[in-house]
Design an enzyme around this catalytic site. Structure first.
Site, PDB file in Angstrom:
ATOM      1  N   GLY A  52      67.389  67.867  18.625  1.00  0.00           N
ATOM      2  CA  GLY A  52      66.522  67.170  17.962  1.00  0.00           C
ATOM      3  C   GLY A  52      66.965  66.256  16.814  1.00  0.00           C
ATOM      4  O   GLY A  52      66.405  65.156  16.960  1.00  0.00           O
ATOM      5  N   TRP A  54      65.643  62.834  18.538  1.00  0.00           N
ATOM      6  CA  TRP A  54      64.453  62.084  18.787  1.00  0.00           C
ATOM      7  C   TRP A  54      63.576  62.480  17.829  1.00  0.00           C
ATOM      8  O   TRP A  54      63.203  61.709  16.808  1.00  0.00           O
ATOM      9  CB  TRP A  54      63.559  62.662  19.671  1.00  0.00           C
ATOM     10  CG  TRP A  54      64.149  60.821  20.965  1.00  0.00           C
ATOM     11  CD1 TRP A  54      65.433  61.431  20.979  1.00  0.00           C
ATOM     12  CD2 TRP A  54      63.557  60.589  22.094  1.00  0.00           C
ATOM     13  NE1 TRP A  54      65.837  60.480  22.409  1.00  0.00           N
ATOM     14  CE2 TRP A  54      63.935  59.926  23.063  1.00  0.00           C
ATOM     15  CE3 TRP A  54      62.022  61.111  22.325  1.00  0.00           C
ATOM     16  CZ2 TRP A  54      64.001  59.794  23.933  1.00  0.00           C
ATOM     17  CZ3 TRP A  54      61.631  60.344  23.596  1.00  0.00           C
ATOM     18  CH2 TRP A  54      62.519  59.723  24.543  1.00  0.00           C
ATOM     19  N   ASP A  84      59.807  73.723  21.694  1.00  0.00           N
ATOM     20  CA  ASP A  84      61.181  72.871  22.867  1.00  0.00           C
ATOM     21  C   ASP A  84      60.855  74.448  22.972  1.00  0.00           C
ATOM     22  O   ASP A  84      61.407  75.751  22.282  1.00  0.00           O
ATOM     23  CB  ASP A  84      62.687  72.279  22.582  1.00  0.00           C
ATOM     24  CG  ASP A  84      63.804  71.774  23.705  1.00  0.00           C
ATOM     25  OD1 ASP A  84      63.809  70.812  23.665  1.00  0.00           O
ATOM     26  OD2 ASP A  84      64.210  72.784  24.507  1.00  0.00           O
ATOM     27  N   ASP A 102      56.934  76.939  25.649  1.00  0.00           N
ATOM     28  CA  ASP A 102      57.270  76.435  26.606  1.00  0.00           C
ATOM     29  C   ASP A 102      55.723  75.499  26.879  1.00  0.00           C
ATOM     30  O   ASP A 102      54.882  76.226  27.200  1.00  0.00           O
ATOM     31  CB  ASP A 102      57.543  77.872  27.569  1.00  0.00           C
ATOM     32  CG  ASP A 102      57.830  76.994  29.369  1.00  0.00           C
ATOM     33  OD1 ASP A 102      56.823  76.010  29.136  1.00  0.00           O
ATOM     34  OD2 ASP A 102      57.888  77.866  30.450  1.00  0.00           O
ATOM     35  N   LYS A 165      59.816  60.494  29.649  1.00  0.00           N
ATOM     36  CA  LYS A 165      60.634  60.730  30.667  1.00  0.00           C
ATOM     37  C   LYS A 165      60.558  61.437  31.401  1.00  0.00           C
ATOM     38  O   LYS A 165      59.860  61.652  31.685  1.00  0.00           O
ATOM     39  CB  LYS A 165      62.242  61.380  29.795  1.00  0.00           C
ATOM     40  CG  LYS A 165      62.977  60.962  30.570  1.00  0.00           C
ATOM     41  CD  LYS A 165      64.846  61.718  30.458  1.00  0.00           C
ATOM     42  CE  LYS A 165      64.930  63.340  30.130  1.00  0.00           C
ATOM     43  NZ  LYS A 165      65.963  63.278  29.173  1.00  0.00           N
TER      44      LYS A 165
HETATM   45  C1  LIG Z   1      67.039  65.596  27.430  1.00  0.00           C
HETATM   46  S1  LIG Z   1      66.788  67.278  26.495  1.00  0.00           S
HETATM   47  C2  LIG Z   1      65.932  66.221  25.025  1.00  0.00           C
HETATM   48  C3  LIG Z   1      66.856  65.861  23.991  1.00  0.00           C
HETATM   49  C4  LIG Z   1      66.303  65.191  22.797  1.00  0.00           C
HETATM   50  N1  LIG Z   1      65.086  65.015  22.615  1.00  0.00           N
HETATM   51  C5  LIG Z   1      67.194  64.997  21.175  1.00  0.00           C
HETATM   52  O1  LIG Z   1      66.948  63.643  21.124  1.00  0.00           O
HETATM   53  O2  LIG Z   1      67.562  65.750  21.196  1.00  0.00           O
HETATM   54  C6  LIG Z   1      65.709  67.777  27.262  1.00  0.00           C
HETATM   55  C7  LIG Z   1      65.226  68.926  26.776  1.00  0.00           C
HETATM   56  O3  LIG Z   1      63.334  69.511  27.194  1.00  0.00           O
HETATM   57  C8  LIG Z   1      63.226  71.006  27.178  1.00  0.00           C
HETATM   58  N2  LIG Z   1      62.047  71.866  28.045  1.00  0.00           N
HETATM   59  C9  LIG Z   1      62.299  71.432  29.507  1.00  0.00           C
HETATM   60  N3  LIG Z   1      61.326  72.246  30.090  1.00  0.00           N
HETATM   61  C10 LIG Z   1      60.471  72.250  28.963  1.00  0.00           C
HETATM   62  C11 LIG Z   1      58.881  73.097  28.535  1.00  0.00           C
HETATM   63  N4  LIG Z   1      59.228  73.435  29.553  1.00  0.00           N
HETATM   64  N5  LIG Z   1      58.833  73.100  27.520  1.00  0.00           N
HETATM   65  C12 LIG Z   1      59.802  72.635  26.592  1.00  0.00           C
HETATM   66  N6  LIG Z   1      60.887  72.165  26.428  1.00  0.00           N
HETATM   67  C13 LIG Z   1      61.507  72.083  27.596  1.00  0.00           C
HETATM   68  C14 LIG Z   1      64.534  71.059  27.705  1.00  0.00           C
HETATM   69  O4  LIG Z   1      65.223  72.536  26.654  1.00  0.00           O
HETATM   70  C15 LIG Z   1      65.940  70.566  26.046  1.00  0.00           C
HETATM   71  O5  LIG Z   1      65.638  70.605  25.191  1.00  0.00           O
END
Ligand SMILES: C[S@@+](CC[C@H](N)C(=O)[O-])C[C@H]1O[C@@H](n2cnc3c(N)ncnc32)[C@H](O)[C@@H]1O
Length: 240
Positions: A52, A54, A84, A102, A165
């Site tokens: 959370g 961002w 997420d 998803d 990203k």
């Molecule tokens: C690096 S973290 C994000 C950190 C976030 N931006 C923060 O600042 O707190 C990457 C996130 O991408 C999510 N993610 C990966 N594949 C996904 C998908 N298919 N659908 C939704 N979220 C996904 C993961 O669950 C993970 O929480």
């Protein structure tokens, strides 16, 4: 302690001290300082939002009451919708709302319904579960990015911005060119808070050219045919 490790420990400590859920907060802060994509009153879709940080950063910028209103109560006030696979358990600014979903099954219509209309800025910090195989991780990361691009025709307003990203690898130049064709400008950035050894890059794109720019490039599934963005009602209820 190696210099880089020390720097990242500092970001970790700073995030704790300043109440951010993760040190990723400083990546978005740097992107914002350099490119100024987010402004008060904007609507933001944050894909891969957990835990959370961002949303915290974006919410502090867009949710600032611009005309003396309460955060998030009027359609002209800023708001952030986060999606997420994981739930967000921290307390978020009032203009933020997170849902579990998803991106591969979430439809553009779901996003529009939940946010209330198209976003001014789409953020994606999504990352696959890393396996240690750089090629495989890169492939999964690019797959997530292509899904983001596929959702844009309905979820992003023409003229809007994108922060996305990606783990660098063979397909990165193609992904960057694809994004450049959809936007007035798009470039890669590795923020200071990203470890130098990390393959993580952020594509920062501005001036989205709208659905027509996808015509020959981004494969569209049946549910994503470009349409004019819907008008902005209030927050919708329900989940995905
Ligand atoms: C690096 S973290 C994000 C950190 C976030 N931006 C923060 O600042 O707190 C990457 C996130 O991408 C999510 N993610 C990966 N594949 C996904 C998908 N298919 N659908 C939704 N979220 C996904 C993961 O669950 C993970 O929480």
């Amino acid at each position: 302690m190696p210099k880089e490790r020390k720097l990242h420990d500092q970001f970790f400590k700073k995030a704790k001290a300043e109440g951010y859920a993760a040190r990723s907060a400083y990546k978005l802060k740097e992107i914002q300082e350099r490119h100024g994509l987010l402004r008060a009153g904007m609507w933001v879709l944050d894909l891969g939002c957990a835990p959370g940080s961002w949303m915290q950063v974006a919410g502090q910028i867009v949710g600032r009451p611009s005309r003396g209103r309460d955060w998030g109560n009027a359609s002209e006030d800023g708001r952030v919708l986060g999606v997420d696979l994981q739930p967000v358990s921290i307390e978020l600014p009032e203009c933020c709302r997170a849902v579990v979903g998803d991106v591969f099954t979430l439809t553009a219509e779901d996003c529009l319904r939940l946010l209330g209309g198209p976003a001014d800025v789409v953020l994606s910090d999504m990352a696959p579960n890393t396996t240690g195989d750089p090629g495989g991780d890169h492939h999964q990361s690019v797959r997530l990015c292509r899904r983001v691009l596929e959702l844009l025709p309905m979820v992003l307003k023409p003229g809007g911005g994108l922060v996305m990203k990606v783990f660098e690898g063979l397909a990165y130049p193609d992904l960057l060119s694809e994004t450049q064709r959809l936007f007035g400008s798009a470039k890669g950035l590795k923020p200071v808070a990203t470890r130098q050894v990390s393959r993580e890059m952020f594509i920062i794109a501005q001036m989205y050219q709208g659905p027509a720019a996808h015509a020959q490039r981004v494969p569209r599934d049946a549910g994503l045919a470009p349409k004019r963005p819907a008008p902005r009602p209030g927050w919708a209820s329900g989940g995905v």
